[in-house]
Design a protein around this motif. Sequence first.
Motif, short mmCIF file in Angstrom:
data_model
loop_
_atom_site.label_atom_id
_atom_site.label_comp_id
_atom_site.label_asym_id
_atom_site.label_seq_id
_atom_site.Cartn_x
_atom_site.Cartn_y
_atom_site.Cartn_z
N THR A 1 0.84 -1.19 0.00
CA THR A 1 0.00 0.00 0.00
C THR A 1 0.88 1.24 0.00
O THR A 1 2.08 1.17 0.32
CB THR A 1 -0.93 0.05 1.21
N ILE A 2 0.28 2.36 -0.37
CA ILE A 2 1.02 3.61 -0.39
C ILE A 2 0.07 4.74 -0.02
O ILE A 2 -1.07 4.79 -0.47
CB ILE A 2 1.67 3.84 -1.78
N THR A 3 0.55 5.63 0.85
CA THR A 3 -0.26 6.76 1.26
C THR A 3 -0.27 7.84 0.19
O THR A 3 0.53 7.80 -0.77
CB THR A 3 0.28 7.36 2.56
N ARG A 4 -1.13 8.80 0.35
CA ARG A 4 -1.18 9.90 -0.61
C ARG A 4 0.15 10.64 -0.67
O ARG A 4 0.57 11.11 -1.71
CB ARG A 4 -2.31 10.86 -0.27
N GLY A 5 0.83 10.67 0.46
CA GLY A 5 2.12 11.34 0.53
C GLY A 5 3.28 10.50 0.01
O GLY A 5 4.41 10.99 -0.03
N GLY A 6 3.01 9.25 -0.36
CA GLY A 6 4.05 8.42 -0.96
C GLY A 6 4.74 7.46 -0.02
O GLY A 6 5.76 6.87 -0.39
N ASN A 7 4.23 7.27 1.18
CA ASN A 7 4.84 6.33 2.11
C ASN A 7 4.36 4.91 1.82
O ASN A 7 3.16 4.64 1.89
CB ASN A 7 4.52 6.71 3.55
N PRO A 8 5.28 3.99 1.50
CA PRO A 8 4.89 2.64 1.15
C PRO A 8 4.88 1.68 2.35
O PRO A 8 5.54 1.93 3.36
CB PRO A 8 5.96 2.22 0.15
N ASN A 9 4.15 0.60 2.16
CA ASN A 9 4.14 -0.49 3.13
C ASN A 9 4.08 -1.78 2.33
O ASN A 9 3.28 -1.89 1.39
CB ASN A 9 2.92 -0.38 4.05
N TYR A 10 4.93 -2.76 2.69
CA TYR A 10 5.03 -3.98 1.91
C TYR A 10 4.80 -5.22 2.78
O TYR A 10 5.16 -5.25 3.96
CB TYR A 10 6.41 -4.11 1.27
N ALA A 11 4.25 -6.24 2.15
CA ALA A 11 4.25 -7.56 2.78
C ALA A 11 5.67 -8.08 2.85
O ALA A 11 6.50 -7.79 1.96
CB ALA A 11 3.37 -8.52 1.97
N ASP A 12 5.97 -8.85 3.88
CA ASP A 12 7.33 -9.37 4.04
C ASP A 12 7.76 -10.18 2.82
O ASP A 12 8.94 -10.15 2.43
CB ASP A 12 7.41 -10.25 5.28
N SER A 13 6.82 -10.87 2.20
CA SER A 13 7.15 -11.76 1.09
C SER A 13 7.61 -11.03 -0.16
O SER A 13 8.23 -11.64 -1.04
CB SER A 13 5.94 -12.64 0.76
N GLU B 1 8.96 -7.63 0.08
CA GLU B 1 9.88 -6.55 0.46
C GLU B 1 11.22 -6.74 -0.26
O GLU B 1 11.78 -7.84 -0.28
CB GLU B 1 10.10 -6.58 1.98
N GLY B 2 11.70 -5.67 -0.88
CA GLY B 2 12.97 -5.73 -1.58
C GLY B 2 12.86 -6.17 -3.02
O GLY B 2 13.83 -6.02 -3.79
N ARG B 3 11.74 -6.72 -3.43
CA ARG B 3 11.55 -7.16 -4.82
C ARG B 3 10.52 -6.31 -5.55
O ARG B 3 10.64 -6.08 -6.75
CB ARG B 3 11.11 -8.62 -4.85
N MET C 1 7.31 -5.13 -10.20
CA MET C 1 7.62 -6.44 -9.61
C MET C 1 8.87 -7.00 -10.27
O MET C 1 8.87 -7.28 -11.47
CB MET C 1 6.44 -7.39 -9.80
N ASN C 2 9.92 -7.13 -9.50
CA ASN C 2 11.18 -7.69 -9.98
C ASN C 2 11.47 -9.02 -9.29
O ASN C 2 10.88 -9.32 -8.25
CB ASN C 2 12.32 -6.71 -9.72
N SER C 3 12.39 -9.76 -9.86
CA SER C 3 12.80 -11.06 -9.28
C SER C 3 11.58 -11.91 -8.95
O SER C 3 11.47 -12.48 -7.85
CB SER C 3 13.65 -10.83 -8.01
N LEU C 4 10.69 -12.00 -9.90
CA LEU C 4 9.44 -12.73 -9.66
C LEU C 4 9.70 -14.21 -9.43
O LEU C 4 10.62 -14.80 -10.03
CB LEU C 4 8.49 -12.53 -10.84
N GLU C 5 8.89 -14.78 -8.57
CA GLU C 5 8.99 -16.19 -8.20
C GLU C 5 7.66 -16.88 -8.52
O GLU C 5 6.62 -16.22 -8.57
CB GLU C 5 9.28 -16.29 -6.70
N PRO C 6 7.69 -18.19 -8.73
CA PRO C 6 6.42 -18.90 -9.00
C PRO C 6 5.38 -18.66 -7.90
O PRO C 6 4.17 -18.65 -8.20
CB PRO C 6 6.86 -20.36 -9.04
N GLU C 7 5.84 -18.43 -6.68
CA GLU C 7 4.91 -18.18 -5.56
C GLU C 7 4.18 -16.84 -5.70
O GLU C 7 3.23 -16.58 -4.96
CB GLU C 7 5.67 -18.21 -4.24
#
Length: 117
Positions: free
Chosen positions: A49-61, A63-65, A81-87
Amino acid sequence: VQLQASGGGLVQAGGSLRLSCAASGSIFSINDMGWYRRAPGKQRELVATITRGGNPNYADSVEGRFTISRDNAKNTVYLQMNSLEPEDTAVYYCNANIRVDFWGHYWGQGTQVTVSS
């Protein structure tokens, strides 16, 4: 109000895709925007998710990708979405907290992402 998602497809593991979701209609304001996904046989889960001001929040799965961003002038949210995995294979849905007359959560139609191994 309508949310139109695009950018899904089939990609090999390690590849990249970029999803877009544009909101249209009689929009007064948009607060948080985000992406969720539902994999086969699983419940829908938060991706980012991302706020109107641009602050993001990611699921652990993811994060970083994955990177979420938005263009407030275009009422559009993106998911790189980078480094995509079958999951990561799932139907991806965009969501936005939008004020028309009142605040409400709106959903896009979903876009399929398939990652082959």
